[in-house]
Motif scaffolding. Structure first.
Motif, PDB file in Angstrom:
ATOM      1  N   GLU A 137      21.268 -10.553  -6.498  1.00 48.12           N
ATOM      2  CA  GLU A 137      22.722 -10.642  -6.483  1.00 48.12           C
ATOM      3  C   GLU A 137      23.310  -9.484  -5.676  1.00 48.12           C
ATOM      4  O   GLU A 137      22.951  -8.335  -5.847  1.00 48.12           O
ATOM      5  CB  GLU A 137      23.266 -10.609  -7.917  1.00 48.12           C
ATOM      6  CG  GLU A 137      24.742 -10.914  -8.028  1.00 48.12           C
ATOM      7  CD  GLU A 137      25.073 -12.353  -7.646  1.00 48.12           C
ATOM      8  OE1 GLU A 137      26.209 -12.584  -7.178  1.00 48.12           O
ATOM      9  OE2 GLU A 137      24.208 -13.233  -7.809  1.00 48.12           O
ATOM     10  N   GLY A 138      24.253  -9.823  -4.777  1.00 39.97           N
ATOM     11  CA  GLY A 138      24.941  -8.791  -4.005  1.00 39.97           C
ATOM     12  C   GLY A 138      24.078  -8.083  -2.989  1.00 39.97           C
ATOM     13  O   GLY A 138      24.405  -6.964  -2.582  1.00 39.97           O
ATOM     14  N   PHE A 139      22.999  -8.727  -2.516  1.00 40.66           N
ATOM     15  CA  PHE A 139      22.054  -8.011  -1.660  1.00 40.66           C
ATOM     16  C   PHE A 139      22.635  -7.684  -0.285  1.00 40.66           C
ATOM     17  O   PHE A 139      22.109  -6.824   0.422  1.00 40.66           O
ATOM     18  CB  PHE A 139      20.760  -8.820  -1.504  1.00 40.66           C
ATOM     19  CG  PHE A 139      20.786  -9.831  -0.385  1.00 40.66           C
ATOM     20  CD1 PHE A 139      20.050  -9.632   0.762  1.00 40.66           C
ATOM     21  CD2 PHE A 139      21.566 -10.975  -0.489  1.00 40.66           C
ATOM     22  CE1 PHE A 139      20.075 -10.553   1.792  1.00 40.66           C
ATOM     23  CE2 PHE A 139      21.588 -11.906   0.532  1.00 40.66           C
ATOM     24  CZ  PHE A 139      20.846 -11.697   1.674  1.00 40.66           C
ATOM     25  N   GLU A 163      22.081   1.740  -2.017  1.00 41.67           N
ATOM     26  CA  GLU A 163      21.047   1.933  -3.034  1.00 41.67           C
ATOM     27  C   GLU A 163      19.646   1.838  -2.444  1.00 41.67           C
ATOM     28  O   GLU A 163      18.721   2.519  -2.893  1.00 41.67           O
ATOM     29  CB  GLU A 163      21.221   0.898  -4.146  1.00 41.67           C
ATOM     30  CG  GLU A 163      20.250   1.037  -5.302  1.00 41.67           C
ATOM     31  CD  GLU A 163      20.483  -0.009  -6.366  1.00 41.67           C
ATOM     32  OE1 GLU A 163      19.578  -0.203  -7.202  1.00 41.67           O
ATOM     33  OE2 GLU A 163      21.561  -0.647  -6.368  1.00 41.67           O
ATOM     34  N   ASN A 164      19.506   1.015  -1.394  1.00 43.15           N
ATOM     35  CA  ASN A 164      18.187   0.804  -0.799  1.00 43.15           C
ATOM     36  C   ASN A 164      17.985   1.554   0.520  1.00 43.15           C
ATOM     37  O   ASN A 164      17.035   1.290   1.252  1.00 43.15           O
ATOM     38  CB  ASN A 164      17.948  -0.692  -0.589  1.00 43.15           C
ATOM     39  CG  ASN A 164      17.725  -1.421  -1.902  1.00 43.15           C
ATOM     40  OD1 ASN A 164      16.612  -1.483  -2.414  1.00 43.15           O
ATOM     41  ND2 ASN A 164      18.797  -1.972  -2.472  1.00 43.15           N
ATOM     42  N   SER A 189      25.772  -6.534   0.146  1.00 44.81           N
ATOM     43  CA  SER A 189      26.940  -5.679  -0.057  1.00 44.81           C
ATOM     44  C   SER A 189      26.618  -4.249   0.347  1.00 44.81           C
ATOM     45  O   SER A 189      25.452  -3.835   0.376  1.00 44.81           O
ATOM     46  CB  SER A 189      27.374  -5.699  -1.527  1.00 44.81           C
ATOM     47  OG  SER A 189      26.397  -5.070  -2.343  1.00 44.81           O
ATOM     48  N   GLU A 196      27.142  -1.638  -1.317  1.00 49.82           N
ATOM     49  CA  GLU A 196      26.585  -0.928  -2.459  1.00 49.82           C
ATOM     50  C   GLU A 196      25.075  -1.148  -2.565  1.00 49.82           C
ATOM     51  O   GLU A 196      24.312  -0.216  -2.843  1.00 49.82           O
ATOM     52  CB  GLU A 196      27.279  -1.376  -3.748  1.00 49.82           C
ATOM     53  CG  GLU A 196      28.702  -0.880  -3.913  1.00 49.82           C
ATOM     54  CD  GLU A 196      29.707  -1.576  -2.999  1.00 49.82           C
ATOM     55  OE1 GLU A 196      30.821  -1.051  -2.845  1.00 49.82           O
ATOM     56  OE2 GLU A 196      29.381  -2.640  -2.437  1.00 49.82           O
ATOM     57  N   PHE A 197      24.635  -2.380  -2.332  1.00 56.28           N
ATOM     58  CA  PHE A 197      23.206  -2.693  -2.368  1.00 56.28           C
ATOM     59  C   PHE A 197      22.474  -1.971  -1.237  1.00 56.28           C
ATOM     60  O   PHE A 197      21.382  -1.435  -1.424  1.00 56.28           O
ATOM     61  CB  PHE A 197      23.002  -4.203  -2.260  1.00 56.28           C
ATOM     62  CG  PHE A 197      21.572  -4.652  -2.379  1.00 56.28           C
ATOM     63  CD1 PHE A 197      21.031  -4.938  -3.622  1.00 56.28           C
ATOM     64  CD2 PHE A 197      20.762  -4.780  -1.259  1.00 56.28           C
ATOM     65  CE1 PHE A 197      19.710  -5.353  -3.741  1.00 56.28           C
ATOM     66  CE2 PHE A 197      19.446  -5.190  -1.364  1.00 56.28           C
ATOM     67  CZ  PHE A 197      18.915  -5.477  -2.611  1.00 56.28           C
TER      68      PHE A 197
END
Length: 292
Positions: A250-252, A260-261, A254, A256-257
């Motif tokens: 979910e949200g990959f 994070e990655n 975005s 934010e994703f």
């Protein structure tokens, strides 16, 4: 579940229906003046959002910002000089209706192409800036967009200036076929020269940044920043899932994703963007960045 409605008479003697169910989001007033914020579900006066750089004053949800307004956001007032390259459109592959579509978007947006390029100062630090315009054919990158960005990079290189590129695009322009894809290599090669002089390239990803733009200069920044809740990716979610035959998280796509990655360096609120840019540019202590 039974939905309850109340019919009332507004000031112009027009009857409107207002839902008594809190989950019902139909506007009961003129949409020209009010919207329901998609972030906080509050009824917000549009002028409040527009005066706040298209950011909701209650929950900081970011809405799309016009390209000229983004230039005003990042560049000191009165310091912006726009590059006007003598480049003419060509229907390179004789794509049906292409020139008519270009004429339509020129009249609609009052712009010549899908990117605005020039130089100005960011809190007195001279910089080259390119701002893509998603209102012009979805910010798609054709040969002229590629040329304008490349010439801007070369200007930064020749004058020992940093460059800032704000991306907002659906990707390569299909009406120019393989020529549009060649812009990926051209812009990327031009950016590689910046490293020779240690000149910084700051990439700002705005909603949306996709396709050939995200697969080229948008993700090549020495520093890559993004606004909150920005769509960033190459192909669409459905296409990827059908290709790899797997369900995506979910949200990959975005911002934010991606943060994070490890794909981008920071997410910055639009109202803080100029100050963050200034701090980053100050750290590089470049010789020719002061106002001339």
């Amino acid at each position: 579940m039974i939905k309850k409605f109340l019919t009332i008479k507004d000031k112009e003697a027009k009857y409107v229906t207002v839902s008594l169910n809190n989950n019902f989001k139909e506007n009961s007033v003129d949409d020209k003046f009010w919207i329901y914020c998609k972030g906080c579900n509050k009824h917000i006066f549009k002028k409040e959002i527009e005066d706040n750089w298209s950011v909701c004053p209650k929950c900081s949800t970011h809405y799309k910002l016009k390209a000229r307004n983004r230039v005003d956001l990042l560049i000191d007032k009165g310091s912006f000089f726009e590059f006007h390259f003598n480049i003419k459109h060509q229907d390179i592959i004789n794509f049906p209706g292409y020139l008519d579509k270009l004429t339509f978007y020129k009249e609609k947006t009052k712009e010549e192409e899908a990117v605005i390029c020039g130089y100005g100062t960011v809190n007195e630090i001279k910089s080259v800036i390119c701002v893509m315009n998603p209102e012009f054919m979805m910010g798609s990158m054709g040969s002229i967009v590629g040329d304008k960005i490349t010439y801007s990079i070369e200007y930064a290189y020749d004058n020992d200036l940093p460059i800032i590129i704000c991306s907002a695009s659906g990707g390569a322009r299909m009406q120019e076929g393989i020529i549009s894809l060649m812009q990926m290599a051209k812009t990327s090669q031009a950016l590689s020269r910046m490293e020779e002089k240690g000149l910084p390239y700051i990439s700002i990803l705005t909603d949306p940044t996709t396709g050939g733009v995200s697969a080229s200069f948008a993700m090549l920044g020495d520093i890559i920043m993004s606004e909150p809740n920005t769509l960033i990716g190459f192909a669409g979610k459905r296409v990827i899932e059908q290709t790899i035959n797997q369900k995506l998280p979910e949200g990959f796509q975005s911002s934010e994703f991606l943060l994070e990655n490890g794909f981008i360096d920071m997410i910055v609120n639009r109202k803080e963007m100029k100050n963050i840019l200034h701090r980053l540019l100050t750290m590089h202590n470049l010789p020719n960045t002061q106002r001339q």
